[in-house]
Design a protein around this motif. Structure first.
Motif, PDB file in Angstrom:
ATOM      1  N   HIS A   1      11.676   2.970  10.574  1.00 57.26           N
ATOM      2  CA  HIS A   1      12.786   3.836  10.964  1.00 57.26           C
ATOM      3  C   HIS A   1      13.938   3.658   9.978  1.00 57.26           C
ATOM      4  O   HIS A   1      14.222   2.553   9.527  1.00 57.26           O
ATOM      5  CB  HIS A   1      13.284   3.486  12.373  1.00 57.26           C
ATOM      6  CG  HIS A   1      14.537   4.201  12.777  1.00 57.26           C
ATOM      7  ND1 HIS A   1      15.715   3.546  13.073  1.00 57.26           N
ATOM      8  CD2 HIS A   1      14.803   5.525  12.908  1.00 57.26           C
ATOM      9  CE1 HIS A   1      16.643   4.422  13.398  1.00 57.26           C
ATOM     10  NE2 HIS A   1      16.117   5.634  13.296  1.00 57.26           N
ATOM     11  N   THR A   2      14.561   4.762   9.644  1.00 58.37           N
ATOM     12  CA  THR A   2      15.786   4.739   8.857  1.00 58.37           C
ATOM     13  C   THR A   2      16.715   5.812   9.409  1.00 58.37           C
ATOM     14  O   THR A   2      16.279   6.715  10.145  1.00 58.37           O
ATOM     15  CB  THR A   2      15.513   4.970   7.359  1.00 58.37           C
ATOM     16  OG1 THR A   2      16.722   4.764   6.623  1.00 58.37           O
ATOM     17  CG2 THR A   2      15.025   6.390   7.091  1.00 58.37           C
ATOM     18  N   SER A   3      17.989   5.700   9.108  1.00 59.94           N
ATOM     19  CA  SER A   3      18.971   6.673   9.598  1.00 59.94           C
ATOM     20  C   SER A   3      20.108   6.769   8.600  1.00 59.94           C
ATOM     21  O   SER A   3      20.194   5.994   7.638  1.00 59.94           O
ATOM     22  CB  SER A   3      19.510   6.257  10.977  1.00 59.94           C
ATOM     23  OG  SER A   3      20.207   5.024  10.868  1.00 59.94           O
TER      24      SER A   3
ATOM     25  N   TYR B   1      17.708  15.765  13.350  1.00 62.45           N
ATOM     26  CA  TYR B   1      19.178  15.806  13.265  1.00 62.45           C
ATOM     27  C   TYR B   1      19.689  16.850  14.239  1.00 62.45           C
ATOM     28  O   TYR B   1      18.948  17.739  14.677  1.00 62.45           O
ATOM     29  CB  TYR B   1      19.647  16.086  11.837  1.00 62.45           C
ATOM     30  CG  TYR B   1      19.254  17.441  11.272  1.00 62.45           C
ATOM     31  CD1 TYR B   1      20.153  18.512  11.246  1.00 62.45           C
ATOM     32  CD2 TYR B   1      17.978  17.654  10.738  1.00 62.45           C
ATOM     33  CE1 TYR B   1      19.800  19.747  10.713  1.00 62.45           C
ATOM     34  CE2 TYR B   1      17.610  18.877  10.210  1.00 62.45           C
ATOM     35  CZ  TYR B   1      18.523  19.930  10.203  1.00 62.45           C
ATOM     36  OH  TYR B   1      18.181  21.154   9.671  1.00 62.45           O
TER      37      TYR B   1
ATOM     38  N   ASP C   1      24.217  13.583  11.229  1.00 62.80           N
ATOM     39  CA  ASP C   1      23.559  12.294  11.402  1.00 62.80           C
ATOM     40  C   ASP C   1      22.062  12.540  11.547  1.00 62.80           C
ATOM     41  O   ASP C   1      21.648  13.435  12.292  1.00 62.80           O
ATOM     42  CB  ASP C   1      24.083  11.575  12.649  1.00 62.80           C
ATOM     43  CG  ASP C   1      25.556  11.206  12.509  1.00 62.80           C
ATOM     44  OD1 ASP C   1      25.997  10.953  11.374  1.00 62.80           O
ATOM     45  OD2 ASP C   1      26.249  11.184  13.538  1.00 62.80           O
TER      46      ASP C   1
ATOM     47  N   ASP D   1      17.881  10.777  11.736  1.00 65.42           N
ATOM     48  CA  ASP D   1      16.942   9.672  11.910  1.00 65.42           C
ATOM     49  C   ASP D   1      15.600  10.096  11.340  1.00 65.42           C
ATOM     50  O   ASP D   1      15.194  11.249  11.479  1.00 65.42           O
ATOM     51  CB  ASP D   1      16.761   9.323  13.395  1.00 65.42           C
ATOM     52  CG  ASP D   1      18.007   8.715  14.013  1.00 65.42           C
ATOM     53  OD1 ASP D   1      18.179   7.495  13.893  1.00 65.42           O
ATOM     54  OD2 ASP D   1      18.789   9.474  14.614  1.00 65.42           O
TER      55      ASP D   1
ATOM     56  N   TRP E   1      11.480   8.714  11.162  1.00 61.63           N
ATOM     57  CA  TRP E   1      10.459   7.763  11.604  1.00 61.63           C
ATOM     58  C   TRP E   1       9.150   8.039  10.880  1.00 61.63           C
ATOM     59  O   TRP E   1       8.810   9.197  10.630  1.00 61.63           O
ATOM     60  CB  TRP E   1      10.200   7.889  13.106  1.00 61.63           C
ATOM     61  CG  TRP E   1      11.303   7.369  13.961  1.00 61.63           C
ATOM     62  CD1 TRP E   1      11.547   6.083  14.340  1.00 61.63           C
ATOM     63  CD2 TRP E   1      12.349   8.154  14.558  1.00 61.63           C
ATOM     64  NE1 TRP E   1      12.664   6.013  15.138  1.00 61.63           N
ATOM     65  CE2 TRP E   1      13.177   7.269  15.292  1.00 61.63           C
ATOM     66  CE3 TRP E   1      12.664   9.509  14.545  1.00 61.63           C
ATOM     67  CZ2 TRP E   1      14.284   7.695  15.995  1.00 61.63           C
ATOM     68  CZ3 TRP E   1      13.765   9.948  15.244  1.00 61.63           C
ATOM     69  CH2 TRP E   1      14.564   9.038  15.960  1.00 61.63           C
TER      70      TRP E   1
ATOM     71  N   ASP F   1      16.495   0.706   9.499  1.00 67.17           N
ATOM     72  CA  ASP F   1      17.371   0.617  10.675  1.00 67.17           C
ATOM     73  C   ASP F   1      16.520   0.129  11.842  1.00 67.17           C
ATOM     74  O   ASP F   1      15.580   0.793  12.261  1.00 67.17           O
ATOM     75  CB  ASP F   1      17.972   1.998  10.983  1.00 67.17           C
ATOM     76  CG  ASP F   1      18.987   1.942  12.115  1.00 67.17           C
ATOM     77  OD1 ASP F   1      19.112   0.887  12.770  1.00 67.17           O
ATOM     78  OD2 ASP F   1      19.661   2.965  12.341  1.00 67.17           O
TER      79      ASP F   1
ATOM     80  N   ARG G   1      17.150   2.042  17.617  1.00 60.31           N
ATOM     81  CA  ARG G   1      16.483   3.301  17.963  1.00 60.31           C
ATOM     82  C   ARG G   1      15.003   3.273  17.592  1.00 60.31           C
ATOM     83  O   ARG G   1      14.455   4.239  17.069  1.00 60.31           O
ATOM     84  CB  ARG G   1      17.209   4.491  17.325  1.00 60.31           C
ATOM     85  CG  ARG G   1      18.655   4.572  17.733  1.00 60.31           C
ATOM     86  CD  ARG G   1      19.326   5.851  17.333  1.00 60.31           C
ATOM     87  NE  ARG G   1      19.499   6.006  15.908  1.00 60.31           N
ATOM     88  CZ  ARG G   1      20.404   5.359  15.169  1.00 60.31           C
ATOM     89  NH1 ARG G   1      21.228   4.505  15.733  1.00 60.31           N
ATOM     90  NH2 ARG G   1      20.499   5.582  13.881  1.00 60.31           N
ATOM     91  N   THR G   2      14.378   2.121  17.851  1.00 59.44           N
ATOM     92  CA  THR G   2      12.951   1.970  17.551  1.00 59.44           C
ATOM     93  C   THR G   2      12.104   1.868  18.817  1.00 59.44           C
ATOM     94  O   THR G   2      10.919   1.549  18.732  1.00 59.44           O
ATOM     95  CB  THR G   2      12.724   0.726  16.668  1.00 59.44           C
ATOM     96  OG1 THR G   2      13.379  -0.405  17.234  1.00 59.44           O
ATOM     97  CG2 THR G   2      13.250   0.949  15.263  1.00 59.44           C
TER      98      THR G   2
ATOM     99  N   CYS H   1      17.788   8.234  21.445  1.00 57.96           N
ATOM    100  CA  CYS H   1      18.481   9.178  20.564  1.00 57.96           C
ATOM    101  C   CYS H   1      18.903  10.444  21.300  1.00 57.96           C
ATOM    102  O   CYS H   1      18.967  11.518  20.711  1.00 57.96           O
ATOM    103  CB  CYS H   1      17.589   9.538  19.388  1.00 57.96           C
ATOM    104  SG  CYS H   1      17.356   8.191  18.236  1.00 57.96           S
TER     105      CYS H   1
END
Length: 885
Positions: free
Chosen positions: A454-456, A485, A572, A574, A576, A594, A597-598, A631
């Protein structure tokens, strides 16, 4: 209406259309599937959906599960009554690394398993029990009696001693949703022939089986299909596949898999659905429907299998071993050895050994989980019992906002006032270790760092943002990703190959809404960008990278995602990795990962109790434990609570010795611990509805722990209310009306395993006791004689018997579980006065002990017999003769 279809269905529809367009030049190309099993979320009557071609198989209220022709999906999605359509998502056990016994991202502690002790002997005066009953543990007052505990997992090893007593099973029921399928005609049938196809999974003796396929005219008898399949491949022997029913299509054909497909070496959860299609293929609604048909096993059938070591004709296994392990944590039978004063590895058992254990073995798809949950609810209603469900599957597709169809269904299943609860592990996606230098290029899969899926970030208004995907060597799978988003922002998407692939990019960035199929550095790449995905109106960019056909591999290195905002609104986002598997070799660059939020699906279900994982050795949150929040617009906190999940001793499947146990790590084992605690709470107060269960469980937690102050925000996002305290949870469940009823003693496994800071707990208890002269006298006596008493308990049979009859092991665990209790000793234990048990133990110690021990015990006997029920604060009023002032 692509916004109502999930990314997998969008890709399937696109692939089928592309195949149809090239039919003239590639007639020999095998067609992709033309039908799919999907779930539909409704906001109105289902009649219009069925009229558009949807065939309902499971009616779960707001959620329908059924079969549909892929080319009908867009028409169905356009209906006002349809909120969204999802593919039959595949969930995996959340602890893919559990078999290694290592916590991802944490240096593994040395684990030295204890020597195998002798088999436990059943009590000589054990009460008779009915088939499927459970012998009551002798040292606990609350064990989960009268509560149905349903495990949705990989199966169970009925031969493990955790699940039988005196040759009779302790399991209430087994349910299997993997081994039997039925094929029936839909209301839209027009064909006169059918093509029956099945892709057998590889087995130990057949690593690459051929597709089983047959084209038969109607009517099709069971024997005709059996013969046709047997003639196609010699790998299928008698007993592997059995066809019954028919003739088809007037009557369904029922196919039961067994033999090599239900063995200790093949996980039956991976058995695919049979594919039945009209021949020749015709456009229009789905003409055939394939259903999973549950198989049920009652205690008498399980008992019969227990008497048969070969397990002939018993179609229930646990090749994966995951279900056996989780069931032993939740409701395994108590197992101990004579040295019960020793540390936790010498004790095995479940948190709620008195609960009625039901194991539902399901396939990986959402449909079989919904079918299993529906059966568990029906069974609980028939028996008139409360129900706790523990689900051990995690999926990482979708927006991670708790709105997947399975999550919606689970919340609806417990939304009424009936006593039900659903407990789910948060997942093990929280670790984010940097790639070691040796693993950045040619490292084999086993040497790769864990997680990082995960990244954001934020794309500024009219500005760019980039993220890097690290792809390791030997990545032979198609890698999928989803970008989500919100708001009025509009993001374009571009993808650039690594430097060693000449940094080639897409022909042009993809703008929303839009789609593109292109080649980047010889890799097939598919992109779909849609707006307004319900129910929150989010925007989604889904893309996949396929291996280079000639090399069957994705180029290693860092692939670059480039996003650009075009509408003047910051966004913003996210991202996955889509449905990470055990050996997935793509992850985000370490500096861009990140850990929040996983939490995956269905752990985001709003009304479910989601459980994180902490290490009871140092009381820190496990690095692997998935962090929240969801999220959704409210950033709903998840998980709710944490429980021990590092070094948990669990039953090993296919181990016939009574002490086949091993340490495992992950939320797969913290979640069944909490499911057992919830069963204890419900027994203590059978009137609790799901909201009160969750509220009281969270209110009774110990606070989060961290060596850092303040606790890092990403760790706070994984703790929830803190560490589950089972004693306080049961006390909270009982409520104020039972405040004066005295303390309750739980099964020993309910108390977290004794960690190395046990001495600190004992020191705190001693410090509190030493505030009075009587307490100081008792503490000094314990210091002088602890070693001798321990030796006598281990070696003198009469002392050992007295120690166990007063339930000494449970007493020690109860006493040290919470050293701040106002009542240090209960007045009763196992339904008998504790003072009487202490008296018998003192008698035996005096007879067997040294003169010094005999003299000291005689001097404080009256005080020891007066201790049960006395608060430590009142100990100052007692003298050595047990007289209070």
């Amino acid at each position: 209406m692509e916004s109502k279809l999930d990314a997998a269905l969008v890709a399937d529809v696109r692939a089928l259309k592309a195949w149809a367009r090239r039919m003239t030049s590639a007639r020999d190309a095998p067609p992709p599937p033309d039908t799919a099993k999907v779930s539909v979320r409704l906001s109105g009557d289902r009649a219009a959906v069925e009229a558009a071609g949807f065939v309902t198989q499971i009616d779960a209220g707001e959620i329908l599960v059924g079969t549909v022709a892929l080319l009908d999906l867009e028409r169905i999605a356009a209906l006002d009554a349809v909120v969204s359509v999802q593919s039959n998502r595949r969930g995996e056990p959340p602890d893919a690394v559990a078999a290694t016994g290592e916590d991802p991202g944490r240096r593994a502690r040395a684990q030295t398993p204890p020597p195998s002790p002798p088999p436990a002997q059943a009590p000589t005066q054990a009460p008779p029990q009915e088939a499927g009953g459970r012998a009551e543990p002798l040292d606990s007052e609350v064990t989960g009696r009268g509560v149905l505990l349903g495990m949705i997992d990989s199966g169970i090893d009925i031969h493990h001693s955790s699940f039988y007593e005196d040759g009779r099973t302790l399991i209430t029921q087994l349910v299997d949703v993997t081994l039997r399928q039925s094929i029936s005609a839909s209301p839209h049938l027009t064909a006169g022939r059918a093509h029956f196809r099945w892709d057998p999974p590889p087995t130990l003796f057949c690593p690459a089986p051929r597709q089983v396929s047959a084209e038969l005219p109607f009517p099709v008898t069971a024997q005709a299909l059996q013969n046709a399949w047997a003639g196609v491949t010699p790998e299928i022997q008698a007993g592997d596949v059995r066809v019954e029913g028919g003739p088809f299509p007037a009557h369904p054909l029922v196919i039961t898999f067994g033999g090599k497909y239900n063995s200790d070496t093949l996980d039956s959860r991976i058995l695919p659905d049979v594919v039945c299609s009209p021949s020749p293929a015709v456009p229009g609604p789905a003409q055939f429907v394939v259903d999973r048909v549950p198989l049920f096993y009652e205690p008498a059938e399980i008992d019969a299998a227990l008497q048969n070591p070969a397990e002939i004709d018993f179609a229930f296994r646990d090749a994966a071993g995951h279900g056996t392990a989780t069931a032993s944590v939740a409701a395994g039978a108590p197992r101990s050895v004579p040295k019960c004063w020793q540390n936790e590895p010498y004790y095995r058992g479940g948190v709620a050994p008195g609960a009625g254990l039901v194991m539902a073995r399901t396939a990986h798809g959402d449909d079989s989980k919904i079918l299993a949950v529906a059966h568990l609810m029906e069974l609980a209603a028939q028996r008139g019992e409360p129900l706790v469900i523990n689900i051990n599957y995690i999926d990482h597709t979708g927006p991670h906002d708790g709105t997947s169809h399975l999550e919606t269904y689970l919340s609806g299943a417990i939304a009424d006032e009936s006593v039900r609860a659903v407990v789910i592990g948060a997942g093990n996606e929280g670790a984010a270790d940097p790639e070691p230098p040796s693993a950045t290029v040619l490292s084999p899969p086993g040497g790769l760092p864990t997680r990082g899926w995960h990244t954001s970030g934020t794309v500024p208004a009219n500005g760019p943002a980039t993220r890097g995907i690290f792809v390791a060597y030997r990545d032979t799978r198609s890698d999928g990703f989803e970008i989500w988003y919100s708001g009025a922002a509009r993001l374009t998407f571009d993808l650039t190959a690594p430097f060693i692939a000449n940094s080639e990019s897409l022909p042009s960035p993809v703008s929303p809404p839009g789609e593109l199929t292109a080649t980047v550095a010889h890799h097939p790449v598919t992109v779909s960008s849609v707006l307004g995905v319900p129910p929150h109106g989010k925007n989604r960019i889904a893309f996949s990278i396929d291996p280079v056909p000639a090399a069957n591999m994705i180029t290693m290195g860092v692939w670059t995602i480039s996003l650009r905002e075009t509408s003047g609104n910051a966004a913003d986002f996210d991202i996955w990795v889509d449905s990470p598997g055990e050996h997935r070799l793509s992850r985000f660059r370490f500096t861009e990962r990140d850990r929040t939020r996983t939490v995956g699906s269905p752990a985001g279900s709003r009304l479910a109790i989601t459980v994180g994982n902490y290490d009871n050795e140092d009381r820190e949150l496990a690095r692997s434990s998935s962090r929240g929040p969801l999220c959704d617009p409210d950033r709903t906190p998840k998980p709710e609570v944490c429980a021990p999940g590092i070094g948990v001793w669990v039953a090993r499947a296919r181990k016939r010795d009574p002490y086949g146990y091993t340490p495992r790590n992950g939320t797969s084992y913290s979640a069944p611990y909490v499911a057992g605690v919830v069963a204890l709470m419900i027994e203590a107060n059978p009137q609790l509805a799901h909201d009160e269960i969750k509220k009281r469980l969270m209110a009774s937690c110990d606070p989060p722990f961290s060596p850092h102050s303040p606790i890092p925000p990403e760790d706070l996002a994984g703790w929830g209310a803190g560490r589950v305290n089972p004693t306080r949870a049961v006390d909270k469940a009982r409520g104020q009306a039972f405040a004066d009823a005295g303390p309750v003693v739980l099964p020993p496994a309910a108390y977290p395993a004794w960690p190395s800071h046990l001495r600190a707990r004992a020191a705190e208890l001693r410090r509190r006791a030493e505030t009075s002269p009587a307490g100081r006298n008792l503490a000094a006596l314990a210091t002088r004689h602890a070693a001798e008493v321990r030796h006598l308990v281990d070696t003198e049979r009469r002392v050992t018997a007295a120690w166990h009859r007063m339930h000494g092991p449970a007493l020690l665990r109860w006493l040290l579980a919470d050293v701040h209790r106002e009542v240090p000793l209960p007045q009763t234990l196992g339904g008998k006065p504790l003072a009487a048990g202490i008296g018998r133990l003192l008698d035996e110690l005096v007879l067997a002990g040294s003169p010094a021990l005999r003299a000291d015990l005689t001097s404080v006997r009256a005080l020891l017999l007066a201790l049960p029920g006395v608060p430590l604060a009142d100990l100052a009023t007692y003298d050595d003769h047990g007289q209070g002032s």
